[in-house]
Design a protein around this motif. Structure first.
Motif, PDB file in Angstrom:
ATOM      1  N   PHE A  46       0.816  -1.238   0.001  1.00  0.00           N
ATOM      2  CA  PHE A  46       0.127  -0.130  -0.055  1.00  0.00           C
ATOM      3  C   PHE A  46       0.767   1.286  -0.037  1.00  0.00           C
ATOM      4  O   PHE A  46       1.892   1.460   0.642  1.00  0.00           O
ATOM      5  CB  PHE A  46      -0.843   0.024   0.981  1.00  0.00           C
ATOM      6  N   GLY A  47       0.463   2.083  -1.005  1.00  0.00           N
ATOM      7  CA  GLY A  47       1.175   3.420  -0.834  1.00  0.00           C
ATOM      8  C   GLY A  47       2.773   3.318  -1.595  1.00  0.00           C
ATOM      9  O   GLY A  47       3.217   4.513  -1.442  1.00  0.00           O
ATOM     10  N   LYS A  48       2.967   2.334  -1.909  1.00  0.00           N
ATOM     11  CA  LYS A  48       4.399   2.072  -2.750  1.00  0.00           C
ATOM     12  C   LYS A  48       4.211   2.258  -3.961  1.00  0.00           C
ATOM     13  O   LYS A  48       3.468   1.947  -4.753  1.00  0.00           O
ATOM     14  CB  LYS A  48       5.223   0.862  -2.203  1.00  0.00           C
ATOM     15  N   VAL A  49       5.265   2.788  -4.763  1.00  0.00           N
ATOM     16  CA  VAL A  49       5.247   2.780  -6.187  1.00  0.00           C
ATOM     17  C   VAL A  49       6.485   1.567  -6.629  1.00  0.00           C
ATOM     18  O   VAL A  49       7.596   1.737  -6.206  1.00  0.00           O
ATOM     19  CB  VAL A  49       5.986   4.059  -6.730  1.00  0.00           C
ATOM     20  N   ARG A  50       6.247   0.714  -7.496  1.00  0.00           N
ATOM     21  CA  ARG A  50       7.007  -0.310  -7.795  1.00  0.00           C
ATOM     22  C   ARG A  50       7.373  -0.150  -9.278  1.00  0.00           C
ATOM     23  O   ARG A  50       6.588   0.296 -10.401  1.00  0.00           O
ATOM     24  CB  ARG A  50       6.360  -1.696  -7.786  1.00  0.00           C
TER      25      ARG A  50
END
Length: 207
Positions: A116-120
């Motif tokens: 959640f809330g992370k950019v991959r």
């Protein structure tokens, strides 16, 4: 520097700079910069540092929330905290939105998911929420009674509504904050890391 900047801005705005107001501002700035206030700090800090990773920083994340909602908080300090929160969250959400529409990045918006809330970006994961992502995720799991797990073949929903499951979620959060040595000991006793990766203890005889 942060304290001095706010102080000068208040001075120019002719805000009364009372001792109590400046004291609360100092506590807020400490929380904002990751230096949480620990009661009995001199006695407790050596023990907490041995058990947990950066306990002052962890306390500061919850302290910042208190700066917004604490009834005894100074009105001008609360206003400053709200202004900073809006800027922080607004910038973060804008970055997530831009990444989400980009063909090169993947963004998780479900707060029950570990990402959640992370950019991959391929094999690289970016988390710019300054320590707020984990408490938000675990809180969402506790409230909803549901946890989302991302696997290679899709996203799975796991029911965690029982009190044992909720206790386990809280335990996982505490475990994720352990210092390296206590964390290694817990991993060895549990037979697995917090991620689920098996841990084996090799015995050797010397001499």
């Amino acid at each position: 520097d942060v304290f001095t900047t706010i102080y000068k801005n208040w001075e120019e705005a002719k805000i009364p700079l009372t001792r109590e107001r400046l004291h609360q501002l100092a506590l807020y700035v400490n929380n904002m910069t990751g230096r949480g206030n620990l009661k009995g700090e001199q006695q407790l800090r050596p023990i907490l540092n041995a058990l947990f990773f950066s306990p002052g920083f962890q306390v500061s994340r919850f302290g910042l929330i208190g700066d917004l909602v604490r009834p005894s908080q100074d009105a001008f300090v609360r206003k400053q905290a709200m202004r900073d929160w809006v800027a922080f969250v607004g910038t973060g959400m804008t970055a997530l939105a831009l990444a989400d529409i980009s063909p090169f990045a993947d963004v998780e918006v479900d707060p029950r998911n570990a990402n959640f809330g992370k950019v991959r970006l391929g094999n690289t994961t970016l988390d710019f929420w300054a320590g707020f992502q984990q408490p938000a995720r675990y809180t969402a799991q506790l409230i909803s009674g549901e946890r989302k797990i991302t696997a290679k073949d899709g996203v799975y929903s796991v029911d965690v509504s029982s009190w044992q499951d909720r206790a386990n979620i809280f335990g996982r959060y505490v475990r994720s904050k352990l210092a390296p040595v206590p964390s290694l000991g817990v991993d060895a006793m549990a037979g697995a890391q917090i991620s689920g990766t098996p841990v084996t203890v090799r015995e050797s005889i010397i001499g």
